[in-house]
Every structure is written in C-alpha cells, then in structure tokens.
Scaffold this active site. Structure first.
Site, PDB file in Angstrom:
ATOM      1  N   TYR A   1      76.381  40.090  18.031  1.00 42.50           N
ATOM      2  CA  TYR A   1      76.780  41.314  18.713  1.00 42.50           C
ATOM      3  C   TYR A   1      78.287  41.515  18.866  1.00 42.50           C
ATOM      4  O   TYR A   1      78.716  42.609  19.219  1.00 42.50           O
ATOM      5  CB  TYR A   1      76.084  41.388  20.075  1.00 42.50           C
ATOM      6  CG  TYR A   1      74.589  41.536  19.916  1.00 42.50           C
ATOM      7  CD1 TYR A   1      74.026  42.755  19.565  1.00 42.50           C
ATOM      8  CD2 TYR A   1      73.744  40.436  20.059  1.00 42.50           C
ATOM      9  CE1 TYR A   1      72.659  42.886  19.381  1.00 42.50           C
ATOM     10  CE2 TYR A   1      72.372  40.554  19.882  1.00 42.50           C
ATOM     11  CZ  TYR A   1      71.837  41.782  19.531  1.00 42.50           C
ATOM     12  OH  TYR A   1      70.494  41.907  19.332  1.00 42.50           O
TER      13      TYR A   1
ATOM     14  N   PHE B   1      66.498  41.012  30.654  1.00 42.14           N
ATOM     15  CA  PHE B   1      65.843  42.295  30.343  1.00 42.14           C
ATOM     16  C   PHE B   1      65.711  42.450  28.839  1.00 42.14           C
ATOM     17  O   PHE B   1      66.306  41.690  28.083  1.00 42.14           O
ATOM     18  CB  PHE B   1      66.623  43.483  30.943  1.00 42.14           C
ATOM     19  CG  PHE B   1      68.072  43.548  30.546  1.00 42.14           C
ATOM     20  CD1 PHE B   1      68.452  44.277  29.437  1.00 42.14           C
ATOM     21  CD2 PHE B   1      69.050  42.892  31.278  1.00 42.14           C
ATOM     22  CE1 PHE B   1      69.799  44.354  29.060  1.00 42.14           C
ATOM     23  CE2 PHE B   1      70.385  42.965  30.914  1.00 42.14           C
ATOM     24  CZ  PHE B   1      70.761  43.687  29.814  1.00 42.14           C
TER      25      PHE B   1
END
Length: 427
Positions: A137, A427
């Site tokens: 990322y 999450f």
C-alpha cells in the site's frame, strides 16, 4: 489470458453480492462457498455503490452463471481521531483481494484509484486500512500510522497477590452480559476515542456483532465473558471482553488461558483493575493481551514486568492523506513552530507545497510557493501525522529529504506525541 479491455472494474449490484463474496473468500484462501445466510448478512451493511469488483468478461461463466468476479474492494464511512481528539471523516478500505489467476494486471490499482478519487470528492480527510501485507500500500500513498503489540502474561511470575482481586481504590469489577455491554459500551468507547489518537468509531452493528446479537455466520456462537470496572463514583470507566480455555495437566495442576478480545478504559486505574482482575482468576496461568498500543501500561502494572512477554509488534492502521490542509489543521500541537513542506504524490491527490504554522492555540496550513524545508512523499506525511514516527529517523532512512538543515527536528518537535497513537480495532 483475458485482455485488459475484457476486465471491467465497477461497483457491484445487489444481485452480484453472492458472486463478489465468492471471489472474496477465494482471495482470502477460504472455501469458496457462499450460503444464503452469508448473502443476507452482507446485504444488511454492504453498500453496493462503494463495493467494487473486477469482472472478467473473457472468462467462462461463474458457477452461479454470471461474469466471474476476479478482484474485490470495499470502503465505508469512518471517523478517525486526530491528535488532540478531533474526529476527521475517513474512507475506510477493506475486503481487498485479487484472485491468484489475475494478479499483476493492475486490478488493485484501478480499484484504488476509483475509490480514492471518490473519497476526495466526498470530502474525506484521510483513507484508512489494515494491511495484510506490508509492501502493497505504500505505492498508493498509505503509510503505517499506528502500531500494535501483544503480550503473553505468565501469571505465576507477575508477583501479584491473586487473593486480592478487588480494587483498593474504592472501585469495583463486575461481570455483565452482552445486553449490558451494548448499553454501557458505546458511551465508554466514545469517551475513549475522544482522547485516543488513532482510534476509530464503532457502529451499533459492531456492538451487536461482538456480543452475539447479530450472527455473522451459521456457526455456533460461543458467549465470551464481559467485565466492567466502575470507579469510586460508580461510573463505568473500563470494559473487558475475554474468553477462557480451561486445561488441566496430568499432574492435576490447572493451566488455563485467558485471551482478551477487547479491553478499553478511560482511566489508568481502570486499566490496572481490569488487568489485575484477569490475572487473579482461579485456574488461569496465562493471559493473552490481544492487540494493545506499543506503549501500553500492561507490563509495568505488574510487580515483575518481565512476566509480560512481547509476542507481537507490528504496523497496524495505515493512513492515506487526502486533504493536507484539513489533516494538519485538525490535530493539536504541543509546541509552537512553522514548517514548509513539499508533498510528493504520484497520484496527484495532495501534491504541492504547504506552510504549517502551529502551536498550542491552534494551527493554520496554507498552500505556498515558499522554498520547502522538508520534501517527503504523501505516504511519509501519513506516517508522521498521528505522531508515532520521527522525521529525523525517516531522514536517516532516506524516506524524506531535509532542504534546510534541522527541519526534521522542527517537524519532530511539532508532530510527535508523548503517548503513541493506537487503533483498538480491526476492519
């Protein structure tokens, strides 16, 4: 191999949830079986317009008869606490996968570009994610902004008096059920995240899922234990959820484990009381802390800190800045100073020069044409924003460049925090 023009990247429709979930399960190496229960559960919270799939029109039809989904991506609205307690709107990214047959074709890049452009258009200040793999990322402008640690506590070594589990500060620890957690937990968590940089909001569904009121799948539900700490005034100041594994050795000696699923507290006395309570449970010889802040108080709440063995220390919440001005103005600063930053962003979302003037009374960040004192990629700005990293250290690693000698030290004086940021959730 399908041609790039045969693969459509777009938001899914409600009728495609099942096929999308099959691809997600495949990407995460889970059995590619999707039940009607799975689809019904996803439909309660998944927003199709923010759920992307890559559809390979050149491949054979899927088992369900549709165009196969070969990559998945989802985002949802979130609030992230900046340094000082101000919540900022975030684009939370999750459920990212690319099927093994379709790797290295730019599908993640296409999905990420669509989502981040939409997030910036909506006015989100940052994007967030929990990275399964470190190398992925950074190239999209994300940087690790918080870290996590886990300890295993060997109770016989702690030196605690296990015969006195009741707090001696006038407070008390009580076991409660899931219904009480749903009643008491949200307000407690709101107080926590108001003072914890890096914390995120918890929805009503989060509390229902973690207490079993909503079942994620058809597997049997195992009820955890919940305990609350009430301070001398009677107010709830801490909450822990944990599970126990009860074992006995051949020598008739107990060897039970406690694994903490969540422990939140708004006061150090509450943390101390809950950890001491867990370490005093009969038959338990080991407590596994679950995800904690790297500078958590736990080891030093024990007479012998070496009884807490560090087993995990890793990056956790990754952040991508989408609005430099709002991000830097949202947080607080312990000291006064000024700094001109040149932010390099290959995606073109936040690149440019910015002058930050900050102090205990507030901050002002404006685009500028002044000569920069520090030049850094967007990912490194994200790493610095919550105060967990040192600009001097990043300069030594060659990840940012001082254009003016001493500028990295100025950045540290402005941006670093006395306690490390922490995100309690995944999450």
């Amino acid at each position: 191999m399908s041609r790039p023009e045969d693969i459509d990247v777009r938001a899914i429709t409600e009728s495609e949830i099942k096929e999308w979930n099959r691809a997600l399960a495949t990407g995460f190496l889970r059995p590619p079986e999707v039940s009607d229960h799975d689809v019904a559960y996803l439909a309660t919270y998944l927003v199709p317009s923010r759920t992307l799939g890559a559809f390979d029109r050149g491949a054979p039809r899927s088992p369900g008869g549709g165009t196969p989904v070969v990559a998945t991506f989802r985002s949802f609205p979130q609030e992230l606490t900046a340094v000082g307690g101000t919540p900022v709107p975030a684009d939370a990214i999750t459920n990212v996968s690319v099927t093994a047959t379709h790797r290295r074709r730019g599908l993640l890049s296409r999905m990420m570009a669509l989502d981040l452009a939409a997030a910036k258009e909506r006015g989100d200040v940052v994007a967030t994610l929990i990275a399964a793999e470190y190398p992925i990322y950074g190239r999209f402008g994300f940087g690790p902004a918080t870290h996590t640690a886990q300890w295993v506590v060997e109770i016989p070594r702690t030196g605690l008096d296990r015969h006195r589990p009741v707090p001696d500060d006038g407070g008390r620890v009580d076991l409660v059920d899931g219904a009480a957690v749903r009643e008491l937990g949200p307000a407690l968590h709101e107080r926590l995240r108001g003072g914890q940089a890096g914390a995120i909001d918890r929805s009503e569904r989060w509390w229902q899922v973690t207490t079993g009121a909503i079942r994620i799948d058809a597997r049997p539900w195992t009820e955890p234990f919940h305990a609350v700490y009430r301070g001398p005034s009677g107010a709830v100041e801490g909450l822990v959820t944990y599970v126990c594994e009860n074992r006995w050795g051949d020598d008739k000696k107990p060897g039970g484990d406690v694994t903490v699923k969540s422990l939140i507290a708004t006061d150090p006395a509450a943390e101390r009381a809950l950890w001491h309570y867990l370490c005093s449970i009969d038959w338990v010889t080991t407590v596994r802390s679950g995800h904690r802040a790297p500078d958590d108080l736990l080891p030093h709440l024990l007479p012998d800190p070496r009884a807490a063995r560090l087993v995990t220390h890793s990056d956790w919440l990754w952040v991508r800045i989408l609005d430099v001005v709002r991000a830097l103005e949202a947080r607080t600063y312990a000291t006064a100073g000024a700094l001109v930053l040149e932010v390099v962003d290959k995606a073109g979302l936040v690149g440019g020069r910015y002058r930050l003037e900050a102090g205990p009374d507030g901050a002002r960040c404006t685009p500028t044409d002044q000569e920069p004192q520090l030049t850094l990629p967007a990912a490194e700005l994200a790493t610095l924003w919550l105060g967990d990293e040192s600009a001097v250290r990043l300069a030594a690693l060659g990840r940012l460049r001082e254009q003016q000698k001493g500028a990295a030290s100025v950045a540290d004086a402005l941006l670093r925090t006395s306690r490390r940021p922490w995100c309690p959730d995944i999450f």
